[in-house]
Design an enzyme around this catalytic site. Structure first.
Site, short mmCIF file in Angstrom:
data_model
loop_
_atom_site.label_atom_id
_atom_site.label_comp_id
_atom_site.label_asym_id
_atom_site.label_seq_id
_atom_site.Cartn_x
_atom_site.Cartn_y
_atom_site.Cartn_z
N GLY A 15 0.93 -1.31 -0.06
CA GLY A 15 -0.06 0.11 -0.12
C GLY A 15 0.65 1.30 0.11
O GLY A 15 1.82 1.41 0.65
N GLY A 17 -0.37 4.52 0.13
CA GLY A 17 -1.05 5.46 0.96
C GLY A 17 -0.32 6.20 1.61
O GLY A 17 0.85 6.41 1.60
N PHE A 18 -0.79 7.06 2.56
CA PHE A 18 -0.12 8.21 3.49
C PHE A 18 0.73 7.28 4.41
O PHE A 18 2.07 7.53 4.69
CB PHE A 18 -1.05 8.78 4.43
CG PHE A 18 -1.62 9.83 3.58
CD1 PHE A 18 -0.99 11.07 2.88
CD2 PHE A 18 -3.22 9.85 3.03
CE1 PHE A 18 -1.69 11.95 2.34
CE2 PHE A 18 -3.79 10.93 2.34
CZ PHE A 18 -3.04 11.95 2.03
N GLY A 19 0.38 6.11 4.97
CA GLY A 19 0.93 5.37 5.84
C GLY A 19 2.19 4.74 5.26
O GLY A 19 3.39 4.47 5.72
N VAL A 83 -2.15 -7.61 -3.92
CA VAL A 83 -2.11 -8.74 -2.98
C VAL A 83 -3.22 -9.39 -2.73
O VAL A 83 -4.39 -8.77 -2.45
CB VAL A 83 -1.29 -8.11 -1.84
CG1 VAL A 83 -1.25 -8.88 -0.59
CG2 VAL A 83 0.00 -7.30 -2.20
N GLU A 175 -18.42 18.19 3.26
CA GLU A 175 -17.59 18.81 2.02
C GLU A 175 -18.31 18.50 0.69
O GLU A 175 -18.41 19.42 0.11
CB GLU A 175 -16.26 18.48 2.13
CG GLU A 175 -15.35 18.89 3.26
CD GLU A 175 -14.10 18.29 3.63
OE1 GLU A 175 -13.11 18.70 4.22
OE2 GLU A 175 -13.69 16.97 3.02
N ASP A 304 -5.64 3.21 8.06
CA ASP A 304 -7.22 2.75 8.02
C ASP A 304 -7.06 1.19 8.23
O ASP A 304 -8.21 0.81 8.63
CB ASP A 304 -7.80 3.19 6.88
CG ASP A 304 -7.79 4.51 6.56
OD1 ASP A 304 -7.84 5.19 7.70
OD2 ASP A 304 -8.45 5.08 5.63
N ALA A 320 -5.31 11.21 7.61
CA ALA A 320 -4.14 11.16 6.96
C ALA A 320 -2.88 11.67 7.98
O ALA A 320 -1.86 10.86 8.01
CB ALA A 320 -3.79 12.10 5.88
#
Length: 424
Positions: A15, A17-19, A83, A175, A304, A320
């Site tokens: 992954g 993403g941010f992490g 995966v 939003e 997440d 995030a």
């Protein structure tokens, strides 16, 4: 006899993403060999996805190729793959195409998807917002609704086409609802001849008792008033019980609507299932205080994918900054272990909650300070621009927002998936 050099420690990150990306950045300079696997070829700035969905930004302004971001890191190999599982006994990540990747340490940063609370059949009618594909699909649905309403002669069908339902009043729902209202009221009126886009209905439905439930009561109340001033109809305390192509049912009321946005909940990836590890109701892995999977100190899980409590006893939010902190911690602990050291448990530092309401208002909760209105909107914008990657993207987004702010125009109003003959 010459002794063969020791093989570098193999770290696999699933992954980008941010992490996951923060973990890769944090491992720079460590004696490791990194393999980063993602089913997409780009890193996505998810907090601004709704701006792509509402024609405020282009996809290229909030996403960057993973290979480009790691082009100066020869120790990092990027794999474009999906995966399908983890063989923890043999320390291998299993790929859907039958391949596998060995690891010494594994970091799972596999993210989350929409949760329909047992009603997955609703997804075709009420798409969520987690990927660029989701955002462009929603943008198409929103813009096509106005286009079809322009040609529609039946008043009931036209009303349904001009009714937009957003389910869930967390930050994404608020939003989305506010920006759709802005689009209908400020951006589109001069573009159409047979409809008045300002007559569009935007309905925000929340099963709980207030919007932005993670914010303090006063900011939540302000957000509701601000939404209503934009023309958004806020429905609280009414869970949606049905979603179809024709609309939604909530509290026994049927509302005809052709565009529905799901922002009511998420579920984690299948990481817990892959490992047979404990998980909560949203399928988030329950990790140890050092972010490792119980019984597997060589496997970390971040973002997440996991559930863990912060210093205040509350669950660390799925945002995030939290994912970045967790990715950074996992990298630091791996480096410490390679040096024969250890670290104290992960400690989350909350930087605050932010949510935009329309194009000129926002709410911010820093804990020690609360802000609302136009000043909060400017701080919200500066914070998001700061966290974008690359000077070009920061300038492009800033100019886009200033143009929207000054001229009420959104340059990304493009219907790109199919022609007018293609079904919505």
């Amino acid at each position: 006899m010459t002794q063969a050099p020791a093989k570098p420690h193999r770290v696999v990150i699933v992954g980008a993403g941010f992490g996951g990306l923060e973990a890769a950045f944090g491992l720079k300079g460590a004696p490791v060999e990194i393999t980063l696997i993602d089913r997409r070829n780009h890193h996505l700035f998810q907090p601004l996805l709704y701006q792509v969905a509402t024609a405020s930004l282009a996809t290229s302004e909030i996403a960057w190729p993973i290979r480009y971001l790691l082009r100066d890191r020869p120790e990092v190999t990027t794999l474009f793959a999906n995966v399908g599982g983890v063989d923890a006994a043999n320390k291998r990540v299993l790929l859907d195409d039958g391949g596998s990747v060995p690891y010494d340490t594994l970091i799972l940063a596999t993210g989350s998807r929409h949760a329909y609370f047992g009603h997955d059949e609703w997804e075709p009618f009420a798409p969520g917002l987690k990927t660029l594909e989701d955002a462009t699909t929603l943008r198409r649905r929103i813009l096509v609704a106005f286009e079809r309403a322009e040609r529609e002669t039946d008043p009931e069908v036209r009303a349904a086409l001009l009714t937009f339902v957003v389910i869930g009043a967390g930050p994404t729902g608020v939003e989305m609802a506010g920006t759709i209202a802005d689009l209908a009221r400020d951006t589109l009126p001069r573009d159409f001849r047979h409809i008045d886009t300002r007559m569009a209905r935007v309905v925000l439905i929340e099963a709980g008792q207030r919007v932005l439930p993670a914010f303090p009561d006063d900011l939540s109340a302000y957000a509701q008033r601000a939404l209503e001033s934009l023309g958004v109809e806020v429905v609280l305390g009414e869970p949606v019980t049905e979603c179809t192509a024709d609309g939604v049912v909530y509290g026994g009321n049927k509302l005809a609507a052709r565009t529905i946005v799901w922002a009511a909940g998420v579920r984690a990836s299948r990481a817990a299932e892959w490992l047979g590890a404990p998980a909560d109701r949203a399928q988030r892995l329950q990790v140890e205080p050092d972010l490792t999977v119980p019984g597997h100190p060589e496997i970390f899980a971040v973002g997440d994918t996991v559930t863990i409590k912060g210093p205040d006893g509350n669950q660390v939010p799925g945002i995030a900054p939290a994912a970045k902190q967790e990715g950074r911690y996992a990298a630091a602990l791996i480096k410490a272990r390679l040096n024969g050291e250890t670290l104290s448990p992960f400690r989350y530092k909350h930087a605050g909650n932010l949510a935009q309401i329309g194009k000129r208002l926002a709410v911010i909760d820093f804990g020690w300070m609360k802000l609302r209105g136009a000043l909060a909107w400017w701080i919200w914008g500066i914070a998001h621009i700061y966290f974008l990657i690359g000077l070009r993207n920061r300038i492009a987004v800033a100019l886009n927002w200033l143009w929207i702010h000054a001229r009420n125009q959104r340059a990304a109003r493009l219907i790109t998936q199919g022609s007018s003959k293609v079904a919505q």
